[in-house]
Design an enzyme around this catalytic site. Structure first.
Site, mmCIF file in Angstrom:
data_model
loop_
_atom_site.group_PDB
_atom_site.id
_atom_site.type_symbol
_atom_site.label_atom_id
_atom_site.label_comp_id
_atom_site.label_asym_id
_atom_site.label_seq_id
_atom_site.Cartn_x
_atom_site.Cartn_y
_atom_site.Cartn_z
ATOM 1 C CG ASP A 108 -2.008 1.029 1.224
ATOM 2 O OD1 ASP A 108 -2.985 0.908 0.474
ATOM 3 O OD2 ASP A 108 -1.837 2.003 1.977
ATOM 4 C CG HIS A 299 -5.763 -3.099 -0.005
ATOM 5 N ND1 HIS A 299 -5.001 -2.673 -1.072
ATOM 6 C CD2 HIS A 299 -5.422 -2.294 1.046
ATOM 7 C CE1 HIS A 299 -4.235 -1.663 -0.691
ATOM 8 N NE2 HIS A 299 -4.470 -1.410 0.591
#
Length: 321
Positions: A108, A299
């Site tokens: 991320d 994610h």
């Protein structure tokens, strides 16, 4: 299995700020040290499976709470969170430990940092392993203006620019906010489509009902750890990273988009925010690139599929080094 006390970090100082970090595994490993960088809204704790699992396989592993997060310093000034500072924190951590050749591993927002390390600290960076976040060339215009033009003023990265507003909403109910972010991808349980990649995060959070949330990507105990940390710190530190998009853009005007070190791109099949297709064309900027796909992961890849991620990292490093 290696056990880490996540309530008791080691610390170091840089420019009067104190940073918390954890390490595991043999310091005399035959492989370069793995230094892990977390994203938003996460913590060094997000790498717990990697520090513990890879240490057992003979790797020396280090992860810190980045500035603005967890048990590390949270300076007030927005400009204290620009890319220059974030990368310098990583370099200072390595200097603290006497590391001279490092494999930087990011996810991320941490991925944006590790892609910058070979450009800013090439002698320190042995290679880069990145989860989900592709290397992208410098934008043609200030990112805040670009995102507003493409996605509208309610796009979360644009909304985050409004100092005070975003953190007020996210801080209002930390457990609710983290529940929203930490849901498993819908494809994993057959429920409704995922909206986390949508433009109006503020409207979605206002109406989000935790009773209808999908299962979380982590255990209740792990989730409670996140909640305790963010209830103490709030989300302002992490949001301030986004508020430096334009500053970072101006500072990299003369930067060359080329990473020459060997790199591994770890893609998550079900990530709604950073899908595998986002990495298409990366070889133009990272010519010495390998890829691996983690199937069934959303994610939060290193927490959703820790064994697959550990295997991908260990296998690649052992082959390369």
């Amino acid at each position: 299995m290696t056990q880490i006390d996540w309530d008791k970090p080691k610390t170091f100082k840089r420019d009067g700020l104190t940073f918390a970090y954890w390490e595991a595994g043999p310091k005399d490993s035959s492989y370069p040290t793995l230094v892990f960088s977390h994203g938003f809204p996460e913590l060094a704790f997000s790498w717990r499976f990697q520090l513990e699992g890879l240490a057992e396989r003979g790797f020396h592993c280090v992860a810190m709470d980045q500035r603005g997060y967890g048990q590390s310093a949270c300076p007030e000034a927005i400009e204290a969170y620009d890319m220059e500072a974030l990368c310098a924190d990583q370099a200072a951590l390595c200097a603290e430990l006497g590391l001279t050749e490092v494999i930087f591993v990011g996810h991320d927002w941490g991925g944006l940092i590790v892609w910058q390390m070979p450009l800013r600290y090439p002698e320190l960076t042995k290679s880069v392993i990145c989860l989900n976040t592709p290397y992208t060339k410098r934008a043609p215009m200030e990112p805040s203006k670009l995102y507003a033009k493409r996605f509208g003023e309610d796009f979360y990265m644009v909304w985050f620019q409004k100092e005070g507003e975003a953190e007020a909403l996210l801080d209002d109910d930390v457990r609710k906010t983290l529940t929203y972010f930490a849901q498993k991808p819908p494809e994993a349980d057959g429920n409704s489509p995922d909206t986390r990649a949508g433009s109006s995060l503020k409207d979605t959070l206002k109406t989000f009902d935790t009773s209808t949330a999908r299962p979380l990507v982590m255990s209740d105990e792990a989730f409670d750890f996140y909640v305790r940390e963010f209830e103490r710190t709030g989300f302002r530190g992490g949001i301030n990273w986004y508020r430096n998009f334009d500053r970072n853009w101006h500072e990299t005007a003369n930067q060359v988009d080329l990473v020459e070190q060997p790199c591994l791109m770890v893609l998550a099949e079900l990530d709604p925010v950073l899908p595998p297709a986002a990495a298409d064309g990366m070889e133009k900027f990272v010519p010495n690139l390998d890829r691996v796909l983690i199937k069934g992961s959303g994610h939060w890849t290193q927490q959703e599929k820790p064994d697959d991620v550990n295997e991908a990292i260990a296998d690649w490093v052992q082959k390369k080094f």
